[in-house]
Design an enzyme around this catalytic site. Structure first.
Site, PDB file in Angstrom:
ATOM      1  N   HIS A 163       1.027  -1.231   0.104  1.00  0.00           N
ATOM      2  CA  HIS A 163      -0.079  -0.249   0.209  1.00  0.00           C
ATOM      3  C   HIS A 163       0.987   0.991   0.062  1.00  0.00           C
ATOM      4  O   HIS A 163       2.110   1.079  -1.254  1.00  0.00           O
ATOM      5  CB  HIS A 163      -0.501   0.196   1.180  1.00  0.00           C
ATOM      6  CG  HIS A 163      -2.233   0.983   1.625  1.00  0.00           C
ATOM      7  ND1 HIS A 163      -2.413   1.890   0.451  1.00  0.00           N
ATOM      8  CD2 HIS A 163      -3.044   1.132   2.263  1.00  0.00           C
ATOM      9  CE1 HIS A 163      -3.265   2.678   0.410  1.00  0.00           C
ATOM     10  NE2 HIS A 163      -3.679   2.730   1.881  1.00  0.00           N
ATOM     11  N   HIS A 179      -2.755  -2.524  -9.718  1.00  0.00           N
ATOM     12  CA  HIS A 179      -3.539  -1.218  -8.831  1.00  0.00           C
ATOM     13  C   HIS A 179      -4.708  -2.470  -8.748  1.00  0.00           C
ATOM     14  O   HIS A 179      -5.041  -2.880  -9.675  1.00  0.00           O
ATOM     15  CB  HIS A 179      -3.353  -0.213  -9.192  1.00  0.00           C
ATOM     16  CG  HIS A 179      -4.516   0.678  -8.282  1.00  0.00           C
ATOM     17  ND1 HIS A 179      -5.451   0.803  -7.501  1.00  0.00           N
ATOM     18  CD2 HIS A 179      -3.746   2.169  -7.455  1.00  0.00           C
ATOM     19  CE1 HIS A 179      -5.907   1.333  -6.672  1.00  0.00           C
ATOM     20  NE2 HIS A 179      -4.839   1.453  -6.827  1.00  0.00           N
ATOM     21  N   ASP A 229       2.670   6.008  -6.727  1.00  0.00           N
ATOM     22  CA  ASP A 229       3.772   5.136  -6.151  1.00  0.00           C
ATOM     23  C   ASP A 229       4.721   5.553  -6.984  1.00  0.00           C
ATOM     24  O   ASP A 229       6.289   5.574  -6.341  1.00  0.00           O
ATOM     25  CB  ASP A 229       3.686   4.359  -4.835  1.00  0.00           C
ATOM     26  CG  ASP A 229       3.247   3.920  -3.607  1.00  0.00           C
ATOM     27  OD1 ASP A 229       1.906   3.877  -3.706  1.00  0.00           O
ATOM     28  OD2 ASP A 229       2.877   5.456  -3.068  1.00  0.00           O
TER      29      ASP A 229
HETATM   30  C1  SDX Z   1      -1.050   2.144  -3.390  1.00  0.00           C
HETATM   31  O1  SDX Z   1      -5.806   0.406  -3.506  1.00  0.00           O
HETATM   32  C2  SDX Z   1      -5.908   2.130  -3.882  1.00  0.00           C
HETATM   33  O2  SDX Z   1      -6.555   2.780  -3.649  1.00  0.00           O
HETATM   34  C3  SDX Z   1      -4.628   1.967  -3.023  1.00  0.00           C
HETATM   35  C4  SDX Z   1      -3.699   3.814  -3.609  1.00  0.00           C
HETATM   36  C5  SDX Z   1      -4.117   4.935  -2.953  1.00  0.00           C
HETATM   37  O3  SDX Z   1      -4.306   5.658  -2.823  1.00  0.00           O
HETATM   38  O4  SDX Z   1      -5.249   4.514  -1.682  1.00  0.00           O
HETATM   39  O5  SDX Z   1      -3.425   3.556  -4.765  1.00  0.00           O
HETATM   40  C6  SDX Z   1      -2.466   3.143  -2.584  1.00  0.00           C
HETATM   41  O6  SDX Z   1      -1.001   1.056  -2.555  1.00  0.00           O
HETATM   42  C7  SDX Z   1      -0.768   1.759  -4.596  1.00  0.00           C
HETATM   43  C8  SDX Z   1      -0.170   0.753  -4.426  1.00  0.00           C
HETATM   44  C9  SDX Z   1       1.004   0.639  -4.439  1.00  0.00           C
HETATM   45  N1  SDX Z   1       1.472  -0.896  -4.264  1.00  0.00           N
HETATM   46  C10 SDX Z   1       2.806  -1.662  -4.702  1.00  0.00           C
HETATM   47  O7  SDX Z   1       3.374  -0.613  -5.588  1.00  0.00           O
HETATM   48  C11 SDX Z   1       2.836  -2.783  -4.730  1.00  0.00           C
HETATM   49  C12 SDX Z   1       3.295  -3.486  -6.373  1.00  0.00           C
HETATM   50  N2  SDX Z   1       1.619  -3.761  -6.275  1.00  0.00           N
HETATM   51  C13 SDX Z   1       1.044  -4.917  -6.201  1.00  0.00           C
HETATM   52  O8  SDX Z   1       1.161  -5.625  -5.117  1.00  0.00           O
HETATM   53  C14 SDX Z   1      -0.413  -5.094  -6.537  1.00  0.00           C
HETATM   54  O9  SDX Z   1      -0.529  -4.273  -7.669  1.00  0.00           O
HETATM   55  C15 SDX Z   1      -1.531  -4.783  -5.584  1.00  0.00           C
HETATM   56  C16 SDX Z   1      -1.044  -4.986  -4.335  1.00  0.00           C
HETATM   57  C17 SDX Z   1      -1.130  -2.855  -5.394  1.00  0.00           C
HETATM   58  C18 SDX Z   1      -2.879  -4.761  -6.509  1.00  0.00           C
HETATM   59  O10 SDX Z   1      -3.015  -6.106  -6.539  1.00  0.00           O
HETATM   60  P1  SDX Z   1      -3.707  -7.440  -6.396  1.00  0.00           P
HETATM   61  O11 SDX Z   1      -5.083  -6.189  -6.838  1.00  0.00           O
HETATM   62  O12 SDX Z   1      -4.158  -7.476  -5.284  1.00  0.00           O
HETATM   63  O13 SDX Z   1      -3.462  -7.954  -8.180  1.00  0.00           O
HETATM   64  P2  SDX Z   1      -2.904  -9.129  -7.861  1.00  0.00           P
HETATM   65  O14 SDX Z   1      -2.362  -9.387  -6.643  1.00  0.00           O
HETATM   66  O15 SDX Z   1      -3.991 -10.700  -7.596  1.00  0.00           O
HETATM   67  O16 SDX Z   1      -1.713  -9.074  -9.440  1.00  0.00           O
HETATM   68  C19 SDX Z   1      -3.040  -9.319  -9.969  1.00  0.00           C
HETATM   69  C20 SDX Z   1      -2.025  -9.998 -11.013  1.00  0.00           C
HETATM   70  C21 SDX Z   1      -0.970 -11.523 -10.897  1.00  0.00           C
HETATM   71  O17 SDX Z   1       0.019 -12.705 -11.860  1.00  0.00           O
HETATM   72  P3  SDX Z   1      -0.886 -13.918 -11.400  1.00  0.00           P
HETATM   73  O18 SDX Z   1      -0.361 -14.263 -10.545  1.00  0.00           O
HETATM   74  O19 SDX Z   1      -2.031 -13.196 -11.520  1.00  0.00           O
HETATM   75  O20 SDX Z   1      -0.123 -13.904 -12.422  1.00  0.00           O
HETATM   76  O21 SDX Z   1      -0.837  -9.231 -11.446  1.00  0.00           O
HETATM   77  C22 SDX Z   1       0.274  -9.365 -11.074  1.00  0.00           C
HETATM   78  C23 SDX Z   1       0.833 -10.442  -9.740  1.00  0.00           C
HETATM   79  O22 SDX Z   1       1.401 -10.751  -9.818  1.00  0.00           O
HETATM   80  N3  SDX Z   1       1.046  -7.921 -10.126  1.00  0.00           N
HETATM   81  C24 SDX Z   1       2.152  -7.258 -10.644  1.00  0.00           C
HETATM   82  C25 SDX Z   1       2.100  -6.704  -9.534  1.00  0.00           C
HETATM   83  N4  SDX Z   1       0.895  -6.368  -9.701  1.00  0.00           N
HETATM   84  C26 SDX Z   1      -0.027  -7.194  -9.424  1.00  0.00           C
HETATM   85  N5  SDX Z   1       3.426  -8.569 -10.970  1.00  0.00           N
HETATM   86  C27 SDX Z   1       4.746  -7.540 -10.496  1.00  0.00           C
HETATM   87  N6  SDX Z   1       4.600  -6.895 -10.063  1.00  0.00           N
HETATM   88  C28 SDX Z   1       3.472  -5.934  -9.733  1.00  0.00           C
HETATM   89  N7  SDX Z   1       3.442  -4.400  -9.480  1.00  0.00           N
END
Ligand code: SDX
Length: 395
Positions: free
Chosen positions: A238, A277, A331
């Site tokens: 997050h 996201h 971010d």
């Molecule tokens: C914020 O919710 C909000 O609004 C949050 C926010 C706010 O203003 O409050 O916008 C702020 O928290 C932004 C996000 C910051 N976090 C990161 O940057 C961390 C990296 N991102 C992730 O871990 C991920 O994208 C999340 C946590 C943000 C979202 O995760 P989800 O929706 O649960 O996505 P998922 O884990 O189900 O992923 C779906 C697929 C997966 O691949 P498969 O297993 O289906 O093959 O996409 C891939 C994931 O592996 N994936 C990524 C990825 N994000 C998703 N792969 C590599 N790098 C990534 N960043």
């Protein structure tokens, strides 16, 4: 309603259906007038106002008023809010002492100190247990005003620098910049800090806002709700991602390493921080705005190499993984901007919290007005019945 808006709504389960989605993915938990994240269209509006227009024409104080009262303030109302926020900025001397003792301790994350300091703040607000709407608005304004002073004090204490008292003649963002850096900002840096705080002010039902409204839904107090938000925001999935982005840029080093670094990380199913996201399936509009802001601030700071590396990462990710809906989020460029402002990366998430305190408090108040305690279910997958085996007979 625009086409993407109606498309988005179709994705959300209707009341009465009882879908199960791990992590509550796409599950509405209430109605709100505060902000809408259009994940398909890549748009963010605060009560109908686009984030682009608010960054260009508004101020953090005005956006805070909009989130709290669901309308833009008249000139006199904005002046009154500004006066009230300035009068609330100072924090008790005991909190400076607490921060001075805790912040420099080796290995203590600034978000842990912020969590403690905001929790302690409640003990100095005799209205904490007063739920009257007018008092709750004042508590919101006190928290939003003081959390900036707390964050700046933590930043300074970490560096062994004297903590600075607020300056009444500066705007909320300008004063925050001054207390963080020790110098009053010129127009460019005052406006840049304002844009940073506006961009982080609210974002519908993200994990930290959900934590805040869940606490408020038990009729616990507003300070407890904000502390819950701080706790949730700290996590690297997050708000903590911005700090990880800078770690990634430093680990990559030169442009030539970008492609290999990303291929290795993605092949190991590691997360590229600042990407992906839960709602946006195209570029986060805040990332777009921050990329534009990064151009000038990196030029001024001589840190263009960070932006070049970030844009190379963005290009490779788009080419190789864009079709999977993994795009830059807020971010990704915010770290480049804040680092180029001379802010150390552990302080990025506390700055996110300073902005988001407006959304946490606005949603907590909105939740309280038409409250229903949050009580979702787990799907129980344990045994139906188990005999009680006396301890001497257990294998
Ligand atoms: C914020 O919710 C909000 O609004 C949050 C926010 C706010 O203003 O409050 O916008 C702020 O928290 C932004 C996000 C910051 N976090 C990161 O940057 C961390 C990296 N991102 C992730 O871990 C991920 O994208 C999340 C946590 C943000 C979202 O995760 P989800 O929706 O649960 O996505 P998922 O884990 O189900 O992923 C779906 C697929 C997966 O691949 P498969 O297993 O289906 O093959 O996409 C891939 C994931 O592996 N994936 C990524 C990825 N994000 C998703 N792969 C590599 N790098 C990534 N960043």
């Amino acid at each position: 309603m625009t086409n993407t808006y109606s498309e988005e709504i179709k994705l959300i389960a209707k009341p009465g259906e009882i879908p199960y989605a791990k992590g509550l993915e796409g599950i509405p938990i209430g109605e709100s007038t505060k902000s809408f994240v259009d994940g398909l269209g890549g748009r963010l509006v605060y009560h109908g106002h686009s984030i682009e227009e608010l960054c260009e024409k508004s101020s953090y104080e005005e956006v805070f008023y909009l989130l709290l009262y669901d309308r833009l303030p008249k000139e006199s109302e904005l002046k009154d809010l500004g006066r009230l926020m300035r009068s609330y900025r100072e924090i008790p001397s005991e909190l400076y002492d607490l921060i001075a003792k805790q912040a420099p301790r080796y290995g203590v994350h600034p978000m842990s100190v912020m969590r403690t300091a905001v929790s302690a703040l409640a003990a100095y607000d005799e209205t904490t247990e007063d739920d009257t709407p007018s008092e709750q608005c004042r508590q919101s304004i006190r928290i939003v005003s003081k959390i900036a002073t707390i964050a700046a004090a933590i930043a300074r204490a970490r560096l062994g620098k004297p903590m600075l008292s607020p300056r009444a003649e500066l705007s909320h963002a300008g004063n925050f910049y001054y207390m963080l850096t020790g110098s009053a900002p010129d127009d460019f840096y005052a406006e840049l800090m304002d844009v940073l705080l506006i961009l982080h002010a609210d974002h519908e039902c993200n994990a930290s806002t959900f934590a805040a409204v869940t606490v408020r839904s038990t009729l616990s107090d507003l300070y407890s709700a904000v502390v819950a938000g701080i706790c949730a925001l700290k996590g690297p999935l997050h708000g903590g991602a911005n700090e990880e982005v800078m770690r990634m840029l430093q680990a990559i080093g030169s442009l030539d390493n970008v492609e290999r670094f990303l291929e290795d990380a993605m092949s190991q199913k590691l997360r590229i921080h600042g990407f992906g996201h839960r709602v946006y399936k195209i570029m986060d509009p805040r990332a777009d705005i921050l990329r534009r802001q990064a151009r000038e601030v990196t030029r001024r700071a001589g840190t263009e190499h960070w932006l070049e590396t970030a844009e190379r990462i963005e290009k490779v990710m788009a080419e190789k993984y864009g079709q999977r809906g993994i795009w830059p989020n807020v971010d990704f460029f915010s770290g480049v901007v804040m680092a180029s402002m001379g802010i150390e990366s552990p302080m990025f998430t506390p700055i996110f919290a300073v902005g988001r305190s407006a959304g946490w408090t606005a949603h907590a108040l909105e939740q309280w007005v038409d409250n229903r305690i949050f009580r979702p279910r787990f799907i129980y997958i344990g045994p139906e019945e188990e005999p009680y085996t006396p301890i001497r007979e257990r294998k």
